[in-house]
Scaffold this motif. Structure first.
Motif, mmCIF file in Angstrom:
data_model
loop_
_atom_site.group_PDB
_atom_site.id
_atom_site.type_symbol
_atom_site.label_atom_id
_atom_site.label_comp_id
_atom_site.label_asym_id
_atom_site.label_seq_id
_atom_site.Cartn_x
_atom_site.Cartn_y
_atom_site.Cartn_z
ATOM 1 N N MET A 1 0.832 -1.206 0.000
ATOM 2 C CA MET A 1 0.000 0.000 0.000
ATOM 3 C C MET A 1 0.868 1.258 0.000
ATOM 4 O O MET A 1 0.623 2.211 -0.759
ATOM 5 N N ASP A 2 1.875 1.271 0.849
ATOM 6 C CA ASP A 2 2.735 2.458 0.909
ATOM 7 C C ASP A 2 3.486 2.667 -0.397
ATOM 8 O O ASP A 2 3.621 3.795 -0.881
ATOM 9 N N THR A 3 3.987 1.591 -0.967
ATOM 10 C CA THR A 3 4.700 1.715 -2.237
ATOM 11 C C THR A 3 3.769 2.260 -3.314
ATOM 12 O O THR A 3 4.131 3.184 -4.069
ATOM 13 N N ALA A 4 2.560 1.706 -3.408
ATOM 14 C CA ALA A 4 1.609 2.159 -4.426
ATOM 15 C C ALA A 4 1.249 3.622 -4.237
ATOM 16 O O ALA A 4 1.235 4.406 -5.200
ATOM 17 N N LEU A 5 0.977 4.016 -3.010
ATOM 18 C CA LEU A 5 0.556 5.393 -2.768
ATOM 19 C C LEU A 5 1.699 6.382 -2.946
ATOM 20 O O LEU A 5 1.483 7.526 -3.381
ATOM 21 N N ASP A 6 2.921 5.963 -2.615
ATOM 22 C CA ASP A 6 4.053 6.838 -2.897
ATOM 23 C C ASP A 6 4.216 7.067 -4.397
ATOM 24 O O ASP A 6 4.522 8.178 -4.848
ATOM 25 N N ARG A 7 4.021 6.028 -5.180
ATOM 26 C CA ARG A 7 4.119 6.184 -6.633
ATOM 27 C C ARG A 7 3.023 7.117 -7.142
ATOM 28 O O ARG A 7 3.267 7.990 -7.990
ATOM 29 N N ILE A 8 1.798 6.914 -6.632
ATOM 30 C CA ILE A 8 0.695 7.775 -7.054
ATOM 31 C C ILE A 8 0.984 9.229 -6.706
ATOM 32 O O ILE A 8 0.768 10.142 -7.515
ATOM 33 N N THR A 9 1.475 9.459 -5.507
ATOM 34 C CA THR A 9 1.813 10.828 -5.090
ATOM 35 C C THR A 9 2.868 11.439 -6.011
ATOM 36 O O THR A 9 2.767 12.609 -6.415
ATOM 37 N N ALA A 10 3.855 10.635 -6.369
ATOM 38 C CA ALA A 10 4.915 11.140 -7.248
ATOM 39 C C ALA A 10 4.374 11.452 -8.643
ATOM 40 O O ALA A 10 4.746 12.466 -9.257
ATOM 41 N N PHE A 11 3.501 10.597 -9.157
ATOM 42 C CA PHE A 11 2.910 10.853 -10.470
ATOM 43 C C PHE A 11 2.108 12.155 -10.458
ATOM 44 O O PHE A 11 2.195 12.981 -11.378
ATOM 45 N N ARG A 12 1.310 12.330 -9.420
ATOM 46 C CA ARG A 12 0.498 13.542 -9.332
ATOM 47 C C ARG A 12 1.382 14.785 -9.238
ATOM 48 O O ARG A 12 1.123 15.799 -9.900
ATOM 49 N N ARG A 13 2.395 14.712 -8.432
ATOM 50 C CA ARG A 13 3.284 15.864 -8.273
ATOM 51 C C ARG A 13 3.960 16.198 -9.604
ATOM 52 O O ARG A 13 4.056 17.372 -9.995
ATOM 53 N N ALA A 14 4.407 15.149 -10.300
ATOM 54 C CA ALA A 14 5.098 15.387 -11.573
ATOM 55 C C ALA A 14 4.168 16.059 -12.579
ATOM 56 O O ALA A 14 4.583 16.961 -13.319
ATOM 57 N N ALA A 15 2.889 15.636 -12.610
ATOM 58 C CA ALA A 15 1.948 16.208 -13.578
ATOM 59 C C ALA A 15 1.470 17.581 -13.152
ATOM 60 O O ALA A 15 1.354 18.500 -13.981
ATOM 61 N N ARG A 16 1.188 17.754 -11.865
ATOM 62 C CA ARG A 16 0.552 18.989 -11.396
ATOM 63 C C ARG A 16 1.547 20.111 -11.127
ATOM 64 O O ARG A 16 1.199 21.286 -11.275
ATOM 65 N N GLU A 17 2.738 19.755 -10.710
ATOM 66 C CA GLU A 17 3.711 20.784 -10.359
ATOM 67 C C GLU A 17 4.821 20.930 -11.392
ATOM 68 O O GLU A 17 5.323 22.029 -11.618
#
Length: 807
Positions: A271-287
């Motif tokens: 779960m932590d690995t998946a959510l860290d990846r999701i957070t990184a994807f969002r940051r890369a796209a949004r910021e």
């Protein structure tokens, strides 16, 4: 037992808690997670079996057990594990989350999680979080007057009915669209994963915008078996399964095992690995402005079917086999050994450690549970009406076509509607709560004006020759009606609005899906805590009568029949005859709540019959006399009623009325147009139905009624069979006779043409058979002339193609 966090190069590196080398689960947290999981398992078993003695404060006796054992154990422990670990990450990370429970048979698990967190008691105050409430919780499950065994509308936190499999992942993506702060977990059962709709849904990741949309975390739960057979994906070698999931665009993270402590640790890391990846994807796209399509994580969870249940019953293996799918111990009331095994099974969870003397969950059980609206059973996203906003629908006069005289001008109705949808899409640009979905047919159905306000959602490769593709678009096209339906249902159920545009013949593909949605709406109407949601609106065009080049394969008007078989309180069917009536009907449908609205309208040029003001009045009435089209003078009853429903039937009826005016001027003809097809039903059978008094006044009790109908003629008979005048009702419609031919030839082949309708009048009005024999012969000759003409010229007769209303 393993947890695999291998990553493709396109994935950002995991960090912090998500790194399995840095984020070992603390022993105290392990203990509390296991306590929650065991409590949920205990409550799941109790719901299936018990009607008394919920805390086992005395030895289990047969009378404590339900007389009929209904429910599904096999998937429940895996779902309980997911619920427990979602609680953990929601609480730890402050997430807003929703879970779609694909294995709907796991109803006991989701109810158990909701009861433990308190959302069930808040929804149903009589099901208290104590021993008395637990007893009621157990007894009501799959019990007369209680709740279903599936994850159902009655289940807090659910937007997904578990009665039919295949739709969970498309629902999850629909929920995530335009919900940028939402995590949508989706548990996919390995039986469900074998269905066609689910297989197509994996492609939804090519439409998920990491800037404006939420994230979907699929959790593929492989427990190895369906009801009686092994499942395909569970038997694939892991490298082959990985190749499949990677081909869909996902990076798999594996959790496999049967030792609870090890599985808990691995699941937390996954779960932590998946959510860290999701957070990184969002940051890369949004910021950072990244445009590369993410390879979103998917968790592959392998646990035994019926995990922690009886290992063996009557000498046969149960845990880890198909025998645990439903009720592992089936003869508890009559078989002392089964009763002994059930008690041992329940006590194996050590309920005295999980619940206090009053039956309330102990602190360790609740340590991982989030608070307030972040609880899975309390999220407002699962009760979408709470979040719903009114659509900024523009005034219809802005798009209305001018009608100074009926039948003098032509417009393509759906193209006119497209202008309104464009402005509606533009008006929701900032709020992003309206989407148009359809299977690659937006432009074909003449709605392409919408592209000026929003392009087509697309996250895969874009080439120079492509048109209207947009990383942030809200027009959704995929050549899978199932996926379109699932997306829109998930979108609506989480508090947004939409429109599904489809070819009429192929909307049948979602027959079973709309069944489930209608059932959902019917049940939610009886649940006061469920707030009404926006209606599911279908625009069916490219219809049966204008499939000039596609032919027989594209000719089927039967979706209306299917819909009108369903709950009258939830279904509406409209057949607007021109552009302005389409605008009026669409405006009404888009404003409505808790319905399935089916609108059938043509995309080909169609005569304009009613002004906007007249259209509003006519549509509000649902069915009415077009006095300008008939020859009634008010001094006597009509000799015949020409009725019509649908754009092509309306034109043929008006052409027939014109022929009758010319050839039989003394005949009193009434023309009735029906927009709302349910108006034909008795008022006691449908909210839009007419009383007998209204119906008889409109159609008479004893005069011939020649009804030209868009679809299969027997539907009209079925709706009107109880009316006094039914013996005098003669319906013309589609008779399953189709081919690639001219537009008028289609109506001739099915006996819906103007000449046939005039012949029907002559055949059914007393006294006309002899008096109008010559007129009838001229009509028959016209049909023969048509037959020869189209075979020589390839086009319809000039008298048909050049026809206009001259009344």
């Amino acid at each position: 037992m393993s947890v695999d966090t291998r990553q493709e190069s396109a994935s950002p590196p995991a960090s912090g808690r998500g790194d399995p080398h840095l984020a070992a689960l603390a022993d105290d947290e392990l203990r509390t997670l296991d306590a929650h999981w065991r409590a949920a398992n205990y409550l799941s078993v109790g719901q299936i079996y018990l009607m008394a003695n919920p805390l086992l404060t005395e030895p289990l006796r047969p009378e404590h057990v339900k007389p009929r054992l209904l429910g599904h154990w096999g998937t429940s422990p895996g779902l309980n594990l997911v619920y427990t670990h979602l609680n953990r990450v929601i609480r730890a990370r402050g997430l807003d989350a929703l879970c779609i429970w694909g294995p709907g048979h796991g109803g006991p698990a989701v109810v158990a999680g909701s009861w433990l967190e308190g959302s069930y008691t808040e929804t149903y105050p009589d099901i208290t979080r104590d021993a008395a409430g637990m007893a009621r919780l157990f007894k009501q499950f799959s019990f007369p007057g209680g709740v279903p065994s599936h994850v159902a509308p009655e289940t807090p936190g659910s937007i997904h009915e578990g009665g039919e499999l295949g739709y969970s992942l498309s629902h999850a993506y629909g929920a995530a669209f335009d919900n940028p702060g939402l995590l949508v977990a989706c548990v996919i059962g390995d039986g469900e994963a074998e269905t066609g709709p689910l297989a197509a849904s994996w492609h939804s990741d090519k439409f998920l915008d990491p800037v404006h949309d939420g994230a979907v975390l699929p959790i593929l739960h492989l427990n190895g078996y369906k009801i009686a057979n092994p499942t395909v994906l569970a038997r694939l070698p892991e490298p082959e399964l990985d190749d499949l999931l990677k081909g869909y665009g996902h990076d798999p993270i594996h959790v496999t095992g049967d030792d609870p402590a090890t599985v808990h640790r691995a699941m937390a890391q996954a779960m932590d690995t998946a959510l860290d990846r999701i957070t990184a994807f969002r940051r890369a796209a949004r910021e950072d402005g990244a445009t590369e399509r993410p390879r979103w994580p998917v968790i592959v969870l392998r646990t035994p079917k019926g995990w922690t249940g009886p290992a063996e019953v009557d000498g046969l293996p149960v845990e880890g086999t198909w025998r645990s799918h439903q009720v592992p111990l089936a003869a508890v009331r009559d078989n002392p050994e089964h009763l002994r095994q059930l008690e041992a099974w329940l006590r194996s969870y050590r309920p005295e450690e999980l619940f206090d003397e009053d039956g309330s969950p102990r602190p360790d059980v609740l340590a991982c549970v989030p608070e307030g609206a972040r609880r899975l059973g309390a999220t407002p996203h699962a009760n979408g009406g709470l979040l719903l906003r009114e659509l900024p629908l523009p005034p219809l006069e802005r798009y209305a076509v001018p009608v100074d005289k009926p039948g003098a001008t032509l417009h393509e109705p759906t193209r006119v509607l497209g202008d309104m949808v464009e402005d509606l899409m533009r008006g929701t640009t900032d709020r992003r709560d309206f989407r148009l979905v359809g299977p690659d047919e937006t432009a074909s159905n003449r709605l392409q004006a919408v592209y000026a306000a929003s392009g087509k959602a697309w996250q895969a490769e874009i080439l120079d020759v492509d048109e209207h593709l947009d990383r942030h678009g809200r027009v959704m096209e995929i050549l899978s009606e199932h996926t379109c339906q699932g997306w829109l249902e998930g979108y609506l159920l989480t508090g947004r609005h939409g429109l599904f545009s489809c070819y009429e013949a192929f909307v049948h593909i979602v027959d079973s899906m709309v069944n489930q949605h209608i059932k959902w709406l019917r049940v939610t109407r009886r649940l006061p805590w469920r707030v009404p949601i926006a209606s599911l609106n279908y625009l069916l065009t490219s219809h049966v009568w204008r499939q000039d080049h596609n032919g027989f394969s594209h000719q089927d008007p039967g979706f209306v029949d299917h819909i009108l078989n369903k709950s009258p309180e939830a279904v509406r069917v409209y057949l607007p005859p021109d552009a302005n009536t389409l605008l009026s009907v669409a405006d009404h449908a888009l404003r409505s709540r808790d319905y399935v609205n089916v609108i059938v309208a043509g995309k080909q040029p169609c005569f304009d019959w009613l002004s906007m003001e007249q259209a509003r009045t006519h549509c509000a009435r649902g069915a009415g006399i077009w006095d300008w089209a008939g020859t009634e003078d008010g001094s006597r009853e009509p000799d015949v009623v020409l009725a019509c429903a649908g754009d092509v039937p309306t034109q043929e009826v008006l052409a027939a009325a014109q022929l009758l005016r010319r050839h039989l001027p003394q005949l009193a003809v009434r023309v009735v147009n029906v927009v709302d097809i349910a108006r034909l039903m008795p008022s006691e059978e449908h909210p839009h139905g007419m009383s007998d008094f209204e119906y008889d006044g409109l159609f008479t009790t004893d005069k011939p009624v020649i009804f030209a109908y868009h679809g299969y003629p027997w539907l009209i008979h079925r709706l009107a069979y109880r009316r006094t005048g039914h013996p005098h009702l003669h319906v013309r419609g589609y008779k399953e006779i189709g081919t690639t031919t001219t537009p008028f030839d289609m109506v001739v082949r099915n006996d819906l043409d103007r000449y046939r309708l005039v012949m029907d009048v002559i055949d059914r009005v007393p006294g006309l058979a002899v008096r109008a024999a010559a007129v009838r012969q001229r009509m028959e000759d016209a049909r023969l002339r048509h037959h020869d003409w189209i075979r020589e010229h390839g086009t319809d007769l000039p008298e048909v193609t050049d026809w206009t209303w001259d009344g």
